[in-house]
Design an enzyme around this catalytic site. Sequence first.
Site, PDB file in Angstrom:
ATOM      1  N   CYS A 104     -54.131 -42.554 -52.296  1.00  0.00           N
ATOM      2  CA  CYS A 104     -53.850 -41.962 -53.572  1.00  0.00           C
ATOM      3  C   CYS A 104     -54.437 -42.867 -54.523  1.00  0.00           C
ATOM      4  O   CYS A 104     -54.814 -42.390 -55.596  1.00  0.00           O
ATOM      5  CB  CYS A 104     -52.495 -41.771 -53.872  1.00  0.00           C
ATOM      6  SG  CYS A 104     -51.289 -43.448 -53.697  1.00  0.00           S
ATOM      7  N   HIS A 248     -47.076 -45.060 -55.235  1.00  0.00           N
ATOM      8  CA  HIS A 248     -47.769 -43.891 -55.221  1.00  0.00           C
ATOM      9  C   HIS A 248     -48.632 -43.807 -56.855  1.00  0.00           C
ATOM     10  O   HIS A 248     -48.200 -44.236 -57.805  1.00  0.00           O
ATOM     11  CB  HIS A 248     -47.361 -42.524 -54.966  1.00  0.00           C
ATOM     12  CG  HIS A 248     -47.934 -41.390 -54.909  1.00  0.00           C
ATOM     13  ND1 HIS A 248     -48.929 -41.021 -54.167  1.00  0.00           N
ATOM     14  CD2 HIS A 248     -48.131 -40.273 -55.748  1.00  0.00           C
ATOM     15  CE1 HIS A 248     -49.629 -39.899 -54.360  1.00  0.00           C
ATOM     16  NE2 HIS A 248     -48.778 -39.244 -55.081  1.00  0.00           N
ATOM     17  N   ASN A 268     -50.691 -34.364 -59.047  1.00  0.00           N
ATOM     18  CA  ASN A 268     -50.582 -34.953 -57.846  1.00  0.00           C
ATOM     19  C   ASN A 268     -51.755 -35.039 -57.137  1.00  0.00           C
ATOM     20  O   ASN A 268     -52.769 -34.075 -57.265  1.00  0.00           O
ATOM     21  CB  ASN A 268     -49.414 -34.820 -57.160  1.00  0.00           C
ATOM     22  CG  ASN A 268     -48.927 -36.019 -56.327  1.00  0.00           C
ATOM     23  OD1 ASN A 268     -49.391 -36.878 -55.852  1.00  0.00           O
ATOM     24  ND2 ASN A 268     -47.411 -35.857 -56.080  1.00  0.00           N
TER      25      ASN A 268
END
Length: 303
Positions: A104, A248, A268
Amino acid sequence: MFYFFVLLTVVAAFDIEIHNKYETLERSEFVEYFNSLNLTYKIGVESLSSDHKHCTFMNHDINLPTITHDVSFMALPESFDAREKWSNCPSIRKIYFQNICGSCWMFGTASTATDRNCIHANNYKDLSEQDLSCCTDCYENLCSGGNPTKAFEFWINYGLVSYDCQPYNYYPLMKHRYCSQTCVNGVNYYQDKNYGGRVYKVPSDEHQIKAELVTNGPIEATFVIYDDIMDYTHGVYVHKYGENRGYHSVRIIGYGEEEGVKYWLIANSWGRTRGLNGIYKIKQFQPEIQMEDWLLAPMPKGF
């Protein structure tokens, strides 16, 4: 007094009764129970929690400048969506998919840099997440997390090639095969490099964050995730249950308010099947998730 306030906020968000139900009920029963509570968001039967890998490391030791805006002279809109303001930039609308690799941090860096490149330099090329595998200072085990601050510095100092040169492929990353300095499209790797100009911190202040979004575009954010956000489907996410699964990285692309709850609009990197077609609305200033604690804003070279 400050710490007392934070404690109250945490208790008010996390709900031990819901958490106990989460741990004891069958999955379908728990989803039915949770969604019957009429909270600010809904969850789905299929959970992502078993697939998640810790994917970001924080580094507060790096001295970055903090840029502020004179918000006293700014008429900030009540809601904002970067996809609408910069509709000429297709990258802002993209939802990426990191797959089972804990990458990520690569997506948070490359996608935010891509958006800022388009907004400020009229450069429409998508930058390569894969090329960040050459940033050996960014990670210890690439698919187990990395450092977005160092990743932005890599873009500034060593550049990133385009996505067409090196498209994302998690398989070699999982197999510990990193840093290929060739392009799949036949272009010269070094000539394809795009360089960043600078990266700075955004203050942990509602108006400053909004001003940065409205003025300069998407911001890279790192925050703590729990099981419940991996169950989220729509609404405004407020942490209620589940275990801490690590940090994240995402893009903040806007903000708004829904039924009296202020939220950040998040793009996301879990694909379009998660959240609301890959988009999440996350309640602002939840101490447990630390969304506003380490916000990074990159700018292209020359800006």
